[in-house]
Design a protein around this motif. Structure first.
Motif, short mmCIF file in Angstrom:
data_model
loop_
_atom_site.label_atom_id
_atom_site.label_comp_id
_atom_site.label_asym_id
_atom_site.label_seq_id
_atom_site.Cartn_x
_atom_site.Cartn_y
_atom_site.Cartn_z
N ALA A 30 -7.66 88.42 -33.00
CA ALA A 30 -6.49 87.81 -34.01
C ALA A 30 -6.85 86.67 -34.73
N ASP A 72 -4.90 83.73 -35.85
CA ASP A 72 -3.58 83.17 -35.86
C ASP A 72 -3.02 82.32 -37.12
N ILE A 98 1.10 83.16 -35.14
CA ILE A 98 1.55 84.26 -34.35
C ILE A 98 2.54 84.20 -33.50
N THR A 154 3.75 89.77 -30.31
CA THR A 154 2.68 90.43 -30.68
C THR A 154 1.68 90.79 -29.57
N SER A 156 -2.02 87.74 -38.16
CA SER A 156 -0.57 87.46 -37.99
C SER A 156 0.34 87.11 -38.95
N ASN A 157 1.67 86.93 -38.68
CA ASN A 157 2.65 86.62 -39.45
C ASN A 157 2.16 85.08 -39.79
N HIS A 199 7.85 92.70 -39.38
CA HIS A 199 7.54 92.14 -38.10
C HIS A 199 7.69 93.40 -37.32
N GLU A 215 6.77 93.58 -34.09
CA GLU A 215 6.97 92.98 -32.67
C GLU A 215 8.29 93.13 -32.12
#
Length: 388
Positions: free
Chosen positions: A179, A181, A184, A188, A222-223, A342, A344
């Motif tokens: 992932a 980051d 993040i 998630t 990720s965001n 999103h 998550e």
């Protein structure tokens, strides 16, 4: 109570009372429409550098707790509420929001007309602003106009982890992912862990070689905060992953980075999408999901046709129903897809949680040698049902 003032860069001024830490802060003024989830909002790294105005009038009612934080700290530059709770009332509460704001040094203001502020930002667009308990409006305006704009801001490295770490799978490990980051949230990898995925979280500046070094089954983007146009390092890393044809899934900032890696442009929205009630059309299945958003930038791609890219054709898979903004991308010739919202679900809603299962399905197809594209839309019956 200590008096406080909020000044927008166009000179609009609001007088209220201090809420949280005292002092002076500047950032980009934005509004979030969620009626709940203020703790998740404050600990979402995507809000770094922003002064967040909550449109719901009553904030702090349920206090704070040690379970709902989405990162190690609170990130906004400032916090704006109309009516802060006088006392907390929730069985999970371990403290009050105002005390937590003080502990994290978040400068806020309360008692202002947040409806008027929101209407102003909708009409004029998100803009720089400042909150102060020590400066008069004139001096604060000078500080605001001298501050940096969100456009061109490279913020992901400032919120990302500096050291790689691992979030293990729950139960039997089925897949391993890397992932990137970019900001993040803890929910998630927790969602992925429930699906048997072990997540290796790497810093935002990790290269494609570093992301692929351990031979992961897939890569997650990720965001995060800031302008995607400033994150060339992430774009280069994603292009390396696409070259390797490794399954890839991106959300929010990760959607914008995938778009750039494919050769698409990005642009700044007038006032962005922030809240828990954004309707999105899944164009593949024809269904509508209510989704959680936090973004001020978007991908520039045609809605009426697939786009030719160096990695084959890509189509817009999801569209925002309020303003037709691109809300998802689906590659047709490489195993990659992304969404702007999103999934998550921290905090809520849970309509899009099955997208994590779609990522797992894509990795399973790749392991079997059958994956070639981003795949179909989210499948509701795969939802984990996890509540955050």
């Amino acid at each position: 109570m200590t008096e406080a003032v909020l000044v927008l860069e166009d000179g609009r001024t609001f007088h209220g009372e201090s809420y949280g830490a005292e002092g002076t802060t500047v950032g980009e003024a934005v509004f979030a429409t969620g009626m709940t989830g203020y703790q998740e909002t404050l600990t979402d790294p995507s809000y770094a550098g922003q002064i967040v105005a909550m449109t719901a009038p009553h904030i702090g009612n349920t206090g704070v707790n040690g379970e709902d934080d989405e990162s190690r700290r609170m990130w906004p530059a400032g916090f704006v509420v109309r009516d802060p709770a006088r006392r907390t009332s929730n069985w999970r509460s371990t403290g009050s929001l105002d005390d937590e704001l003080v502990a994290h040094g978040i400068i806020g203001i309360s008692g202002i007309d947040t409806r008027a502020l929101t209407r102003h930002l909708r009409d004029r667009g998100a803009m720089r602003a400042g909150i102060s308990t020590e400066l008069n409006p004139g001096r604060l305006l000078e500080r605001v106009t001298a501050s940096e704009s969100m456009k061109g801001a490279d913020l992901a490295p400032s919120v990302s982890t500096t050291e790689a770490y691992v979030v293990p799978a729950v139960g039997e490990k089925r897949f391993t992912i890397a992932a990137l980051d970019l900001g993040i949230k803890t929910a998630t990898p927790r969602h992925l862990a429930a699906l048997g995925v072990e997540t290796h979280v790497l810093p935002s500046t990790a290269t494609a070689e570093e992301l692929l070094a351990a031979g992961p089954d897939g890569v997650f983007l990720s965001n995060g905060p800031g302008d995607p146009a400033a994150a060339d390092y992430a774009v280069a890393a994603v292009q390396g992953v696409l070259d390797a044809r490794r399954p890839l899934f991106g959300i929010c900032f990760g959607n914008q980075i995938l778009g750039r890696a494919l050769g698409l442009g990005t642009y700044k929205l007038r006032f962005g999408h922030r809240g828990l009630n954004q309707p999105v059309l899944d164009r593949v299945s024809g269904t509508v999901r209510v989704t959680s958003h936090n973004h001020g930038f978007a991908v520039d791609a045609p809605l009426d046709r697939p786009t030719d890219t160096p990695y084959g054709q890509v189509e817009v898979s999801h569209v925002g129903l309020n303003d037709d903004v691109v809300e998802g991308l689906r590659c047709l010739e490489v195993p990659a897809f992304s969404v702007q919202f999103h999934p998550e679900s921290a905090a809520g809603p849970h309509d899009a949680a099955p997208l994590f299962q779609r990522f797992v399905d894509l990795m399973e197809e790749a392991r079997a040698g059958t994956a070639s594209a981003g795949g179909p839309s989210l499948v509701v019956e795969h939802s984990t049902g996890e509540k955050n």
